[in-house]
Write an enzyme that holds these catalytic residues in place. Structure first.
Site, short mmCIF file in Angstrom:
data_model
loop_
_atom_site.label_atom_id
_atom_site.label_comp_id
_atom_site.label_asym_id
_atom_site.label_seq_id
_atom_site.Cartn_x
_atom_site.Cartn_y
_atom_site.Cartn_z
N HIS A 141 -1.32 10.82 -2.74
CA HIS A 141 -2.64 10.49 -2.21
C HIS A 141 -3.50 11.72 -1.96
CE1 HIS A 141 -5.56 9.76 1.05
NE2 HIS A 141 -5.72 8.58 0.48
N HIS B 170 0.84 -1.20 0.00
CA HIS B 170 0.00 0.00 0.00
C HIS B 170 0.87 1.25 0.00
CE1 HIS B 170 -2.68 2.94 2.25
NE2 HIS B 170 -3.44 2.58 1.22
#
Length: 263
Positions: free
Chosen positions: A60, A18
């Site tokens: 992100h 991740h």
């Protein structure tokens, strides 16, 4: 670079890093992804956003404030401006790093010595709307991975919380695997994934704990399950017991070690 080869680990969930090995290195940096690959991750996950000059970068947040030494909104900055910032020293590892582009991450992934799958999340709502998916598909086509022979042999998967974003990918690249993300059973267990043609669902681990039946329901509809973000051993065991196909984690090496002990 290669784009063939089946990416799978029979009998246990496959491990997706991740944002790279983000517990040990700054997220979305080359160092984080290189470490994840060295640790044996089966897949890599990244988030992509468009810069002001329409370059896809792996970030992100809507802004650079949290993960760099600068401030500003990603969509209002050019790639050249982002290159001036340090995206690493905020992390405990103290590793200095430049912003990572999707092209650079694709090159790293496809040139790696074994088949690894790249899970690419498109963020919405965003300033450029559907242009994100358009630019992403163009990049995947350029690298020769937009039209895999089958979902099992695909080197790229597009994931999103946006059903419209998933639908855009399915409409223009029907052989490319897609995962509809969500943090409620209402979204993932209903008709949303079917309506957009997603090949998989992506519940959070919190949602999976509350609704373990999601995995079987998805399998009955011919869809795989991708669970995020799984960092604790009991949750790894839960995913393995339920038959989750992909586990996204900030600790790829630790999760791989735990999976060895899963009966």
């Amino acid at each position: 670079m290669t784009n063939g080869g089946q990416v799978s680990r029979s009998g246990t969930p496959a491990v997706v890093a991740h944002r790279g090995a983000s517990a040990d290195r700054p997220e979305h940096t080359l160092a984080a992804y290189e470490l994840a690959l060295a640790q044996g991750a089966d897949g890599l996950e990244c988030d992509v956003r468009l810069t002001a000059d329409h370059e896809l970068v792996c970030i992100h947040d809507r802004t650079v404030d949290r993960t760099s030494d600068g401030t500003g909104i990603v969509s209002e900055m050019t790639l050249a401006q982002l290159r001036e910032l340090d995206f690493g020293t905020w992390h405990a590892s103290g590793t200095s790093a430049q912003v990572l582009t999707l092209r650079e991450l694709l090159t790293l992934t496809l040139d790696w010595r074994r088949p690894v799958r790249l899970f690419i999340e498109t963020k919405h709502p965003v300033r450029f709307g559907s242009l994100v998916e358009q630019k992403l598909l163009a990049a995947l086509q350029e690298f020769g991975v937009a039209g895999p022979p089958s979902a099992d042999h695909s080197r790229a998967v597009v994931i999103s919380f946006s059903s419209a974003g998933v639908w855009r990918i399915r409409r223009h690249a029907p052989m490319l695997p897609t995962i509809l993300l969500g943090d409620t059973a209402r979204v993932l267990g209903g008709s949303a994934a079917t309506a957009v043609g997603a090949t998989g669902i992506g519940p959070s681990v919190e949602t999976l704990r509350l609704h373990p039946d999601l995995v079987d329901r998805a399998a009955a509809a011919g869809r795989v399950t991708y669970c995020w973000t799984v960092d604790e051993q009991p949750d790894v065991q839960l995913c393995a017991d339920l038959g989750v196909r992909w586990i996204a984690t900030n600790h790829p090496q630790k999760v791989r070690e735990w999976l060895v002990t899963v009966a």
